[in-house]
Design an enzyme around this catalytic site. Structure first.
Site, PDB file in Angstrom:
ATOM      1  CB  ILE A 152      94.406 -15.723  31.205  1.00 60.03           C
ATOM      2  CG1 ILE A 152      94.215 -16.315  32.711  1.00 60.03           C
ATOM      3  CG2 ILE A 152      95.264 -17.129  30.474  1.00 60.03           C
ATOM      4  CD1 ILE A 152      93.880 -17.944  32.908  1.00 60.03           C
ATOM      5  CB  CYS A 210      96.372 -21.877  37.497  1.00 57.30           C
ATOM      6  SG  CYS A 210      95.154 -21.689  38.373  1.00 57.30           S
ATOM      7  CB  ALA A 234      89.997 -16.473  41.089  1.00 62.17           C
ATOM      8  N   GLY A 235      89.397 -15.179  37.798  1.00 65.73           N
ATOM      9  CA  GLY A 235      89.138 -13.646  36.218  1.00 65.73           C
ATOM     10  C   GLY A 235      87.777 -14.251  36.863  1.00 65.73           C
ATOM     11  CB  THR A 295      88.284 -18.284  37.457  1.00 65.63           C
ATOM     12  OG1 THR A 295      89.565 -18.513  36.199  1.00 65.63           O
ATOM     13  CG2 THR A 295      88.966 -20.052  38.136  1.00 65.63           C
ATOM     14  NE  ARG A 296      85.390 -14.588  41.209  1.00 65.04           N
ATOM     15  CZ  ARG A 296      85.501 -14.430  42.218  1.00 65.04           C
ATOM     16  NH1 ARG A 296      87.263 -14.124  42.090  1.00 65.04           N
ATOM     17  NH2 ARG A 296      85.507 -13.665  44.316  1.00 65.04           N
ATOM     18  CB  ALA A 297      81.538 -17.758  36.116  1.00 68.89           C
ATOM     19  CG  ASN A 323      96.158 -17.015  39.989  1.00 74.19           C
ATOM     20  OD1 ASN A 323      97.043 -16.760  40.588  1.00 74.19           O
ATOM     21  ND2 ASN A 323      95.352 -16.894  39.527  1.00 74.19           N
TER      22      ASN A 323
END
Lengths: 343, 293
Positions: free
Chosen positions: B14, B126, B159-160, B163-165, B268
């Site tokens: 981002i 997003c 998806a960085g 975001t995932r964690a 996104n």
């Protein structure tokens, strides 16, 4: 093979898919009362896609999660009560914490087979609450064994007690399955499990292949009650093991009685492999899509099999039910165009 | 015209996408690109662009507050809760791109003006940026709506790791924002990561339960809204609907990115970085440069 195999009972979770997530309080009470103490490790209860999944996207439950769990909790005295959660659909705050407060003993935290890092928060949470937690890799025919191992290792590092490979589309052939399960069982410190679907008529025999390849957990359903073509029929599988002189410690008559006396009445129709479920298996698309695919096919006057094949080409994963209408419309438009051209 | 300097904290997907958009702006320029990750691809990119970089994250702004007037925070909700009070104390206008829910929630097409009077503006998620305008349009047509649901499916690759964690923060922040912007108490948010190759474009579906829906009125509102968003997010497109079946109104949106940092499928990134730049530019014009419309 010894009696160290444990059985996860997903009848009241996967079966929800087959009846549009419309389990009733009576269904749950009768089932849990009948199955309690049968020797199965855990009874998992809820919406087909787990806690917090009741939605316009995936289908609304007839009962709230809490009511399903409370009903089951009251009826289960010996067998563990389980819940299922897919991060992205349900959260710790809104769904997981309340479920554990209601007395859930075991949680399966599931994700698409390549996305295990989204389960870290949730696995860690369940572990810290002192409950059993297992990781589930869904649609695992979509990734190579090396990738699956990487993802399973993440779940292991978060604290999962085991990792269950879910053949959500019933697309695994026996060779592929053997290779995958042996590879993972050898390389992981925690047990591997298998959850089969019957789209290609292999749910029971694939479960046997899985334990022969080192799996220690078999996840199935009574009477095969489940999404699409249904699941590994637990009483049949345990009957088979019994015939093969493999001790399971499960009270088979009890399972059979619940199958005939309770599950047969919950089911809207006998579990079968119709042409749509068969196509879903061949296309490698999640079995649970079948009712929505049929509905969209009717609405847009297209062949449901074409929808499944198109979804497969787009590599749609579980939870992406919104794409069904999109794909159906695309096929319908193409059809209209072709017809116009032919005049 | 002298450009207004901004600082970017967070050098992941981002932050880097933001950097490229800021450098294209006629009003903003990047005075600092700071993070903590020494392996960041973004930092190397910034260096090549001749932008001042630092691994000291927010500390760099504390040491040299004049490096920027506006700060974009593209770290994580947790880090932002640490950064927010420091930045406010330094008198910076903050545009927060994490799902921290600390500042005033902003969807530019809906409430930009009122946000410019806050010191900290939060861009939700997003999925929130993509779906709330549609939900808002539905409410305009049918104020009596009792249930709204928003679904975002995005390519895994876009998806960085943050975001995932922290996927729960994403879901909860999106849901809360849908509730606040629409006034509908019963709201639900869902996110799906799809790992297909080639990666899928960002898709968002908005569902509402409406008895006797007036499809003409709904469609009109939705199309007006989409046109407004396209002014700051060029890749925003209604791909399906609104359609009705059994009182379920479905609208599907696709967001294609400009391909600034990650390829075009990462709509996104664009939907939130475009919104961020839009907020910062408007703040710079109205509050710093004091330009008239």
């Amino acid at each position: 093979m010894t009696k160290d195999i444990i059985f996860f009972d997903s009848t009241l979770r996967d079966g929800s898919h087959a009846i549009g997530h419309k389990l009733t309080v009576d269904n749950i009470r009768n089932y849990c009362t009948g199955i309690d103490g049968s020797g199965l490790h855990v009874v998992i209860v809820g919406h087909g896609n787990g806690l917090g999944a009741s939605s316009l996207q995936i289908g609304l439950s007839a009962l709230p999660d809490q009511e399903m769990l409370t009903t089951a909790r009251k009826a289960l005295k010996k067998t563990k009560l389980g819940a299922f959660l897919i991060p992205g659909l349900g959260t710790i705050k809104d769904n997981l914490a309340p479920a554990i407060d209601l007395g859930v003993d075991l949680v399966c935290v599931a994700c698409h087979c390549t996305e295990a890092d989204v389960t870290g928060q949730h696995i860690d949470y369940v572990r810290k609450r002192g409950k059993d937690v297992y990781g589930v890799l869904m649609m695992c025919h979509m990734a190579a064994k090396e990738k699956l191992l990487m993802e399973a290792k993440k779940m292991q590092s978060y604290g999962a007690l085991g990792v269950i490979l879910m053949d959500s589309a019933g697309a695994f052939d026996p060779n592929m399955l053997e290779e995958t399960v042996s590879f993972l069982s050898k390389k992981l410190d925690i047990p591997v499990g298998f959850h089969g679907h019957n789209n290609l008529g292999l749910a029971v025999s694939n479960s046997l292949t899985a334990i022969r390849s080192g799996a220690k957990i078999i996840d199935g359903t009574i009477r095969g009650f489940g999404a699409g073509a249904g699941n590994c029929q637990l009483e049949v599988f345990i009957g088979l093991l019994s015939r093969m002189k493999i001790e399971t410690g499960v009270d088979l008559y009890k399972l059979m009685d619940v199958s005939d006396g309770v599950v047969a009445k919950i089911m809207h129709k006998a579990q079968e492999i119709d042409s749509v479920s068969l196509t879903s298996g061949m296309a490698g698309v999640f079995s649970g899509f079948a009712p929505y695919v049929k509905k969209a096919a009717e609405r847009f006057s297209v062949d449901p099999r074409d929808i499944f094949i198109a979804l497969g080409k787009r590599k749609i994963v579980g939870g992406q039910e919104d794409f069904i209408i999109d794909v159906a419309l695309e096929i319908a438009n193409k059809k209209a165009k072709d017809q116009n051209l032919s005049f | 015209m002298k450009k207004v300097k901004v600082g970017i904290i967070g050098t992941g997907n981002i932050g880097t996408d933001l950097l490229i958009k800021v450098q294209r702006s006629e009003i903003l320029e990047c005075g600092l690109f700071a993070g903590k990750n020494p392996d960041s691809v973004g930092i190397r990119r910034a260096e090549k662009m001749g932008v001042r970089t630092s691994f000291n994250s927010i500390k760099e702004i504390q040491d040299d507050p004049d490096c920027c007037a506006i700060v974009f925070d593209a770290t994580s909700a947790q880090v932002h809760s640490f950064n927010a009070p420091i930045l406010t104390k330094l008198g910076k206008f903050v545009v927060d791109l994490t799902p921290s829910s600390i500042g005033k929630m902003c969807v530019p097409v809906v409430n930009l003006k009122e946000c410019l009077n806050s010191v900290n503006v939060n861009l939700i998620t997003c999925g929130g940026q993509a779906t709330i305008p549609i939900a808002y349009a539905l409410i305009k047509a049918h104020p009596e709506i009792g249930y709204i649901e928003v679904v975002a499916s995005i390519a895994s690759k876009s998806a960085g790791s943050g975001t995932r964690a922290n996927i729960d923060e994403y879901v909860l922040a999106t849901k809360e924002a849908v509730r606040i912007f629409t006034g509908v108490d019963q709201a639900k948010a869902i996110i799906i990561l799809n790992s297909a190759e080639p990666p899928v474009f960002m898709r968002n579906t908005v569902y509402a339960k409406i008895e006797k829906p007036n499809l003409e009125k709904i469609t009109e509102q939705v199309l007006i809204m989409a046109q407004k968003i396209q002014k700051y997010v060029p890749g925003y497109k209604i791909v399906l609907g609104p359609v009705v079946e059994n009182n379920r109104v479905t609208t599907m949106v696709e967001v294609a990115g400009r391909g600034d940092f990650l390829p075009k499928y990462s709509g996104n990134l664009d939907i939130i970085t475009c919104a961020a730049v839009n907020v910062a530019e408007e703040f710079a014009k109205k509050k710093i440069l004091r330009l008239k419309d």
